[in-house]
Write an enzyme that holds these catalytic residues in place. Structure first.
Site, PDB file in Angstrom:
ATOM      1  N   LEU A  70       7.594 -34.774  23.806  1.00  0.00           N
ATOM      2  CA  LEU A  70       6.987 -33.442  23.840  1.00  0.00           C
ATOM      3  C   LEU A  70       5.534 -33.507  24.284  1.00  0.00           C
ATOM      4  O   LEU A  70       5.011 -32.564  24.868  1.00  0.00           O
ATOM      5  CB  LEU A  70       7.068 -32.786  22.459  1.00  0.00           C
ATOM      6  CG  LEU A  70       8.473 -32.423  21.964  1.00  0.00           C
ATOM      7  CD1 LEU A  70       8.395 -31.891  20.544  1.00  0.00           C
ATOM      8  CD2 LEU A  70       9.111 -31.403  22.888  1.00  0.00           C
ATOM      9  N   GLY A  71       4.870 -34.614  23.991  1.00  0.00           N
ATOM     10  CA  GLY A  71       3.466 -34.746  24.375  1.00  0.00           C
ATOM     11  C   GLY A  71       2.924 -36.089  23.924  1.00  0.00           C
ATOM     12  O   GLY A  71       3.580 -36.821  23.179  1.00  0.00           O
ATOM     13  N   GLY A  73      -1.029 -38.478  23.466  1.00  0.00           N
ATOM     14  CA  GLY A  73      -2.485 -38.540  23.508  1.00  0.00           C
ATOM     15  C   GLY A  73      -2.930 -39.954  23.284  1.00  0.00           C
ATOM     16  O   GLY A  73      -2.144 -40.906  23.372  1.00  0.00           O
ATOM     17  N   GLY A  74      -4.215 -40.111  22.967  1.00  0.00           N
ATOM     18  CA  GLY A  74      -4.769 -41.445  22.841  1.00  0.00           C
ATOM     19  C   GLY A  74      -4.249 -42.207  21.643  1.00  0.00           C
ATOM     20  O   GLY A  74      -4.268 -43.437  21.634  1.00  0.00           O
ATOM     21  N   MET A  75      -3.776 -41.489  20.601  1.00  0.00           N
ATOM     22  CA  MET A  75      -3.389 -42.168  19.369  1.00  0.00           C
ATOM     23  C   MET A  75      -1.913 -42.007  19.025  1.00  0.00           C
ATOM     24  O   MET A  75      -1.478 -42.491  17.988  1.00  0.00           O
ATOM     25  CB  MET A  75      -4.238 -41.652  18.199  1.00  0.00           C
ATOM     26  CG  MET A  75      -5.725 -41.876  18.373  1.00  0.00           C
ATOM     27  SD  MET A  75      -6.158 -43.609  18.562  1.00  0.00           S
ATOM     28  CE  MET A  75      -5.786 -44.217  16.921  1.00  0.00           C
ATOM     29  N   VAL A  78       4.394 -37.572  20.577  1.00  0.00           N
ATOM     30  CA  VAL A  78       5.268 -36.715  19.793  1.00  0.00           C
ATOM     31  C   VAL A  78       6.602 -36.578  20.511  1.00  0.00           C
ATOM     32  O   VAL A  78       6.645 -36.254  21.703  1.00  0.00           O
ATOM     33  CB  VAL A  78       4.638 -35.332  19.550  1.00  0.00           C
ATOM     34  CG1 VAL A  78       5.602 -34.424  18.787  1.00  0.00           C
ATOM     35  CG2 VAL A  78       3.339 -35.476  18.773  1.00  0.00           C
ATOM     36  N   LYS A  93       6.228 -38.102  15.273  1.00  0.00           N
ATOM     37  CA  LYS A  93       4.979 -38.580  15.878  1.00  0.00           C
ATOM     38  C   LYS A  93       4.938 -40.104  15.798  1.00  0.00           C
ATOM     39  O   LYS A  93       4.862 -40.683  14.717  1.00  0.00           O
ATOM     40  CB  LYS A  93       3.773 -37.977  15.170  1.00  0.00           C
ATOM     41  CG  LYS A  93       2.451 -38.288  15.858  1.00  0.00           C
ATOM     42  CD  LYS A  93       1.327 -37.459  15.253  1.00  0.00           C
ATOM     43  CE  LYS A  93       0.024 -37.660  16.003  1.00  0.00           C
ATOM     44  NZ  LYS A  93      -1.068 -36.810  15.466  1.00  0.00           N
ATOM     45  N   ASP A 190     -10.733 -29.968  12.687  1.00  0.00           N
ATOM     46  CA  ASP A 190     -10.403 -29.942  14.123  1.00  0.00           C
ATOM     47  C   ASP A 190      -9.629 -28.667  14.466  1.00  0.00           C
ATOM     48  O   ASP A 190      -8.603 -28.713  15.148  1.00  0.00           O
ATOM     49  CB  ASP A 190      -9.591 -31.181  14.506  1.00  0.00           C
ATOM     50  CG  ASP A 190      -9.634 -31.447  16.021  1.00  0.00           C
ATOM     51  OD1 ASP A 190     -10.536 -30.901  16.695  1.00  0.00           O
ATOM     52  OD2 ASP A 190      -8.769 -32.191  16.519  1.00  0.00           O
TER      53      ASP A 190
END
Length: 552
Positions: A70-71, A73-75, A78, A93, A190
């Site tokens: 689904l997506g 990022g850096g960490m 998902v 995740k 955030d």
């Protein structure tokens, strides 16, 4: 918990949304933000789901079958997955930490994911994403959570601003999630559009507690890193002060501003400039948000956290904005009965069509009267505008009230100019005067049209007009008149030459050369796309129409 996997802006990255490629068709029933031609993933970084995603089909902890990404990022990444034990789809995740990181930082990253799960699992609120499980695989925590079918507020804002009532409704849901978190001793830290999911049936979900601070737990800090999204971070956090619930409320205020005004008030081209803006810049007052919503936004954006409204005060304002009082029903008009008149003396009532016709007639009469008595060229100034007399320029300039005035420093600049800029810096008006008596180098062109075309050649030859302008912008020069005398205009459309974050811009320029040989140039610059574009064009039209040069 967002599909960006906890990615954070690096110091040299632009702090802005980025457009995503088209997604594969997949209708999402019941979601007003979804369209039949899009898959709406939880975050703007979502990838197109394909059967070729490396890792698809893998079974995690003996029950979670990975289906598609689904997506990422850096960490983390998902996944959409299926819980084969209970036969339901979930979001999983996956921790993704670079192998080259020192062991301590890798351990911190994994602990942050465990903390993320604990923070969300402690909260029982419909606007907080539900956590089902934490599966440990090779000492790495995989977070299993509910699959929210929808897209992020950040994605929605790619397509335009939200109506004030809808923004207030979404704000209320996010506020409820924050109230639940604060009551549990958790600071989100955030809050941003990308972490607000717009699900089906009007559901709003706050996600990504990956950098949440839980009361009583040891703080985690990445070496050399800045935790959070710079343009949404409260000033007290930028200054290194101890954050509190007011910091999350500040971020909510920035989200509401961006949602209604179409621009993030503190966004700049890089992280240091953005943080400086958070500390020192005063945003332009909201134009689309009015009444209680504007009051909430302005209050939440106080630099001093002690002056911000608390959650209860914000809730009252957002409820008033989301549920404004109904307009009073149309009253029927009743005419006096004429004694002995026909019709048995019954009342005469005007229905809606009659009222509409009467209103149209009144408006037409008012417009006609205005055209007769007003200046047929400029017209009356809009509400909130003022005329500024500029003695050095021998001219009067109409500008919106509240724009900031800048003039030359006479110790270093002997030019004749003035600029007026709105607080956000998105729109500015500039008037310059080149006096014939001071034109020792014969730089002034022979006419307004010649000056305009000379500028046009400058655009093409130099490629830059001191406005971050690349080569060969689109121009639209034309000859016009000013009070019956020859003048000229030019519209320039271009993208700024900021390599990190180019922005579409427009310039409207008006040129007039007086009979004495002095050359005036009025320039209005504004965003070429987005919510401020129509406003910028309106400002340009009004400023040009109301320019008053002495002696003409």
């Amino acid at each position: 918990m967002s599909s960006d996997g906890g990615a954070r802006a690096e110091a040299d990255e632009p702090t802005s949304f980025v457009l995503q490629p088209p997604k594969a068709p997949e209708p999402v029933p019941g979601n007003p933000y979804a369209t039949p031609t899009q898959v709406v993933p939880p975050q703007p970084a979502a990838a197109v789901a394909t059967a070729t995603d490396p890792g698809a089909g893998r079974l995690i902890a003996g029950r979670y079958r990975l289906i598609a990404k689904l997506g990422h990022g850096g960490m983390g990444t998902v996944w959409r997955a299926k819980d084969e034990t209970v036969d339901r789809e979930v979001a999983v995740k996956e921790p993704r930490v670079p192998e080259h990181l020192p062991e301590r930082e890798r351990a911190n990253a994994f602990e942050r994911m465990r903390r993320e799960a604990r923070a969300a699992a402690r909260l029982d609120h419909p606007a907080v994403v539900g956590v089902h499980d934490v599966a440990v695989v090779d000492d790495r925590p995989w977070i299993v959570m509910e699959l929210v079918r929808g897209r992020s507020l950040g994605d929605a804002l790619q397509e335009g601003t939200l109506p004030a009532r809808e923004a207030a409704r979404i704000g209320l849901e996010v506020l409820g999630a924050l109230e639940a978190a604060h009551a549990a001793g958790i600071l989100h830290r955030d809050v941003k559009p990308d972490n607000v999911l717009l699900g089906r049936h009007g559901r709003v979900v706050l996600t990504d507690f990956g950098i949440a601070q839980i009361e009583g737990e040891t703080s985690l800090t990445d070496t050399g890193g800045f935790v959070g999204s710079p343009e949404y971070i409260a000033p007290e956090r930028v200054l290194g002060q101890r954050p509190g619930p007011a910091g999350d409320l500040w971020s909510l205020g920035v989200v509401l501003y961006a949602a209604t005004e179409g621009v993030s008030p503190f966004r700049r081209s890089n992280t240091p400039a953005t943080l400086q803006s958070v500390l020192n810049a005063t945003p332009a007052p909201p134009m689309s948000a009015r009444g209680p919503l504007a009051e909430a936004i302005n209050g939440l954006l106080h630099k001093d956290p002690a002056r911000r409204p608390d959650a209860a005060q914000v809730r009252a304002l957002l409820e008033a904005a989301a549920n404004p009082p109904a307009e009073p029903p149309t009253q029927a008009a009743q005419a006096d009965r004429a004694p002995g008149g026909r019709g048995g003396g019954r009342d005469v009532r005007l229905g809606r069509p009659a009222w509409a016709g009467l209103a149209a007639a009144v408006v037409a009469a008012a417009v006609t009267a205005c055209l007769v008595v007003a200046d047929p060229f400029a017209g009356p100034l809009p509400e909130g505008w003022k005329v500024r007399q500029e003695k050095d320029l021998a001219a009067s300039l109409a500008v919106p009230d509240g724009y900031q005035r800048t003039v030359p420093d006479r110790q270093t600049d002997q030019g004749h100019w003035v600029t007026y800029t709105d607080w956000s810096g998105s729109i500015w008006i500039g008037l310059t005067l080149d006096r014939k008596a001071e034109d020792t180098g014969s730089a002034i062109a022979g006419s307004a049209a010649a000056e305009m075309y000379d500028d046009d050649s400058k655009f093409k030859d130099s490629g830059n007009y001191n406005l971050d302008m690349p080569e060969n912008p689109d121009t639209d020069p034309k000859v016009t008149t000013y009070r019956g005398k020859k003048a000229a205009e030019n519209t320039v459309v271009y993208d700024t030459d900021d390599t990190e974050n180019p922005r579409p811009r427009e310039l409207r320029m008006f040129y007039y050369r007086t009979s004495g040989g002095d050359m005036y140039k009025l320039t209005v610059s504004y965003p070429g796309k987005g919510d401020f574009t129509d406003r910028g064009r309106e400002v340009a039209r009004t400023a040009i129409a109301n320019l008053d040069i002495d002696g003409t």
